[in-house]
Motif scaffolding. Sequence first.
Motif, PDB file in Angstrom:
ATOM      1  N   THR A  34       5.739  -0.344   9.691  1.00 27.28           N
ATOM      2  CA  THR A  34       4.758  -0.632   8.655  1.00 27.28           C
ATOM      3  C   THR A  34       3.571  -1.359   9.281  1.00 27.28           C
ATOM      4  O   THR A  34       3.477  -1.457  10.507  1.00 27.28           O
ATOM      5  CB  THR A  34       5.362  -1.480   7.522  1.00 27.28           C
ATOM      6  OG1 THR A  34       5.726  -2.765   8.050  1.00 27.28           O
ATOM      7  CG2 THR A  34       6.595  -0.810   6.936  1.00 27.28           C
ATOM      8  N   ARG A  35       2.699  -1.891   8.459  1.00 23.11           N
ATOM      9  CA  ARG A  35       1.461  -2.498   8.961  1.00 23.11           C
ATOM     10  C   ARG A  35       1.710  -3.560  10.020  1.00 23.11           C
ATOM     11  O   ARG A  35       1.071  -3.554  11.073  1.00 23.11           O
ATOM     12  CB  ARG A  35       0.668  -3.088   7.798  1.00 23.11           C
ATOM     13  CG  ARG A  35      -0.617  -3.785   8.222  1.00 23.11           C
ATOM     14  CD  ARG A  35      -1.372  -4.326   7.030  1.00 23.11           C
ATOM     15  NE  ARG A  35      -2.590  -5.023   7.443  1.00 23.11           N
ATOM     16  CZ  ARG A  35      -3.459  -5.569   6.609  1.00 23.11           C
ATOM     17  NH1 ARG A  35      -3.250  -5.488   5.308  1.00 23.11           N
ATOM     18  NH2 ARG A  35      -4.539  -6.196   7.069  1.00 23.11           N
ATOM     19  N   THR A  49       0.482  13.007   4.129  1.00 28.94           N
ATOM     20  CA  THR A  49       1.012  11.742   4.622  1.00 28.94           C
ATOM     21  C   THR A  49       1.821  11.973   5.891  1.00 28.94           C
ATOM     22  O   THR A  49       2.579  12.945   5.993  1.00 28.94           O
ATOM     23  CB  THR A  49       1.889  11.064   3.561  1.00 28.94           C
ATOM     24  OG1 THR A  49       1.101  10.841   2.389  1.00 28.94           O
ATOM     25  CG2 THR A  49       2.419   9.730   4.063  1.00 28.94           C
ATOM     26  N   VAL A  50       1.674  11.089   6.853  1.00 27.51           N
ATOM     27  CA  VAL A  50       2.339  11.213   8.147  1.00 27.51           C
ATOM     28  C   VAL A  50       3.529  10.257   8.200  1.00 27.51           C
ATOM     29  O   VAL A  50       3.433   9.101   7.798  1.00 27.51           O
ATOM     30  CB  VAL A  50       1.355  10.886   9.289  1.00 27.51           C
ATOM     31  CG1 VAL A  50       2.052  10.976  10.643  1.00 27.51           C
ATOM     32  CG2 VAL A  50       0.155  11.821   9.235  1.00 27.51           C
ATOM     33  N   ASP A  51       4.657  10.746   8.688  1.00 34.40           N
ATOM     34  CA  ASP A  51       5.865   9.928   8.804  1.00 34.40           C
ATOM     35  C   ASP A  51       5.704   8.918   9.936  1.00 34.40           C
ATOM     36  O   ASP A  51       5.441   9.281  11.080  1.00 34.40           O
ATOM     37  CB  ASP A  51       7.066  10.832   9.071  1.00 34.40           C
ATOM     38  CG  ASP A  51       8.366  10.042   9.219  1.00 34.40           C
ATOM     39  OD1 ASP A  51       8.422   8.901   8.704  1.00 34.40           O
ATOM     40  OD2 ASP A  51       9.307  10.560   9.851  1.00 34.40           O
ATOM     41  N   THR A  52       5.852   7.642   9.615  1.00 33.42           N
ATOM     42  CA  THR A  52       5.808   6.592  10.642  1.00 33.42           C
ATOM     43  C   THR A  52       7.162   5.898  10.792  1.00 33.42           C
ATOM     44  O   THR A  52       7.252   4.833  11.399  1.00 33.42           O
ATOM     45  CB  THR A  52       4.733   5.532  10.306  1.00 33.42           C
ATOM     46  OG1 THR A  52       5.036   4.947   9.033  1.00 33.42           O
ATOM     47  CG2 THR A  52       3.348   6.157  10.261  1.00 33.42           C
ATOM     48  N   ALA A 100     -10.229   0.923   3.757  1.00 36.67           N
ATOM     49  CA  ALA A 100      -8.978   1.265   4.446  1.00 36.67           C
ATOM     50  C   ALA A 100      -8.869   0.349   5.652  1.00 36.67           C
ATOM     51  O   ALA A 100      -9.880  -0.182   6.126  1.00 36.67           O
ATOM     52  CB  ALA A 100      -8.967   2.727   4.884  1.00 36.67           C
ATOM     53  N   LEU A 101      -7.655   0.152   6.144  1.00 37.57           N
ATOM     54  CA  LEU A 101      -7.531  -0.628   7.374  1.00 37.57           C
ATOM     55  C   LEU A 101      -8.316   0.052   8.485  1.00 37.57           C
ATOM     56  O   LEU A 101      -9.066  -0.578   9.226  1.00 37.57           O
ATOM     57  CB  LEU A 101      -6.068  -0.775   7.779  1.00 37.57           C
ATOM     58  CG  LEU A 101      -5.181  -1.651   6.915  1.00 37.57           C
ATOM     59  CD1 LEU A 101      -3.785  -1.727   7.509  1.00 37.57           C
ATOM     60  CD2 LEU A 101      -5.769  -3.047   6.774  1.00 37.57           C
ATOM     61  N   GLY A 118      -0.073   0.261   5.852  1.00 38.43           N
ATOM     62  CA  GLY A 118       0.198   0.966   7.105  1.00 38.43           C
ATOM     63  C   GLY A 118       0.484   2.442   6.940  1.00 38.43           C
ATOM     64  O   GLY A 118       0.778   3.131   7.921  1.00 38.43           O
ATOM     65  N   THR A 119       0.385   2.962   5.724  1.00 36.21           N
ATOM     66  CA  THR A 119       0.596   4.391   5.495  1.00 36.21           C
ATOM     67  C   THR A 119      -0.518   5.191   6.156  1.00 36.21           C
ATOM     68  O   THR A 119      -1.701   4.870   6.003  1.00 36.21           O
ATOM     69  CB  THR A 119       0.622   4.710   3.990  1.00 36.21           C
ATOM     70  OG1 THR A 119       1.693   3.997   3.385  1.00 36.21           O
ATOM     71  CG2 THR A 119       0.804   6.197   3.751  1.00 36.21           C
ATOM     72  N   VAL A 120      -0.149   6.232   6.877  1.00 41.40           N
ATOM     73  CA  VAL A 120      -1.120   7.084   7.558  1.00 41.40           C
ATOM     74  C   VAL A 120      -1.238   8.411   6.804  1.00 41.40           C
ATOM     75  O   VAL A 120      -0.232   9.053   6.495  1.00 41.40           O
ATOM     76  CB  VAL A 120      -0.698   7.362   9.016  1.00 41.40           C
ATOM     77  CG1 VAL A 120      -1.697   8.295   9.698  1.00 41.40           C
ATOM     78  CG2 VAL A 120      -0.568   6.065   9.786  1.00 41.40           C
TER      79      VAL A 120
END
Length: 405
Positions: A272-273, A265-268, A235-236, A252-254
């Motif tokens: 993105t990354r 999943t968390v809304d960002t 993972a990053l 970049g998905t959290v």
Amino acid sequence: MTYRIGFIGTGAPDGDGFAMAYRHAEGYERLDDCEIVACADLVPENAEAFAEEYGVPDYRVYEDYEEMLLEAEPDVVSVCVPPAAHADIVVGAARNGVVRAVHCEKPMALTWGDARRMVEVCDAEGVSLTINHQYRFARPYSEPKRLLDEGKVGDLKRIEFREEDLYDNGTHAFDLANYYNDGTPVEWVLGQIDYTEENVLFGAHNENQAVAQWRYENGVYGIASTGRGEEFVGALFRLVGTDGVIEVGEDGTVSYRRDGGKWKTVDTGPDTRYRPKLSKPRLALRYLLGKVSEGWAERLDVTTYTERAVEDVIESLRTGEESELNGRDALRADELIFATWESSRRRGRVDLPLKVDDNPLEAMVEAGVVGPDSDLPSRATRWADVASGSSGSLPSRLLRRVTRS
């Protein structure tokens, strides 16, 4: 008050780099109390093109940055040159007597001694030094901090990250690792690198592969994997807590989960990354509005991470509060980079604070210990003879002596 902004190093949008000066400039341009008044670049054509883009008068375009500082008297200077030149320019600007803040591109400096010098001089001169670790303002990286602060996965126990390298890209990752652990000091670093194929970015060597481990004073551990072996982490970022785990994915998905629970999943938002991206409906609406008024269309744009960083720098001047991107925090990230390389040079653990002044990787390259021109391949061949039992190799001879004794 209107802040006078000067640029040292403009680059060119179609050049070899990222033309970060243009990204900084967009950040200042959107702030009502900032005016770009001067720029300097060793390549006159670059400075002239930048000046034309941002309305800088011809008589405020320079090749010599020191002359620019004396004549234009900027309040804030953005330094967007290669890292080897950062320290002397930042120190020169700080000692100018007029400059109030220096916003410098990352990586901070080419050597550990120069990085410390930048902070020491700026502190002594009362000049705000910030380093453009803009990902602190990107939701894929700030949302994990919020989750940690809210106790979603319990107490933080371990930080893991993957990156292309420790220096050019890794400076962001080390900065974020420290950010997740509230800036807690690090006790020690242990690392190893491989550098056999030239990897020079903006004049600085970067390893081909590295693994690093470190421990914070509060007992939290860190581990990093770069380059050829970066997939090791998976993972990053992975933040392991006493009750769960948070991950930042490749795009970049959290997401996070409590132990025994399901992933959430968390809304960002549009973040993105690397940068914000507008949704397709929003892009379509922007296109239609642009046919009527570009001003209306721009209202749908989302600020870039660098624009958010620039705003934080200016806000710190307005309020007198320390910037999120302050030089001391950046210095802690730099220390982990150089300490990992120093650990590789020593072949052992490095206790902090780091007590060298040079760049250990650069020094190893110059000494022929690592790098494309080193004898590493022949060394590897010789030591591989241990496994094959080749009688002529030094390792085999040593092994026989130990066996006989």
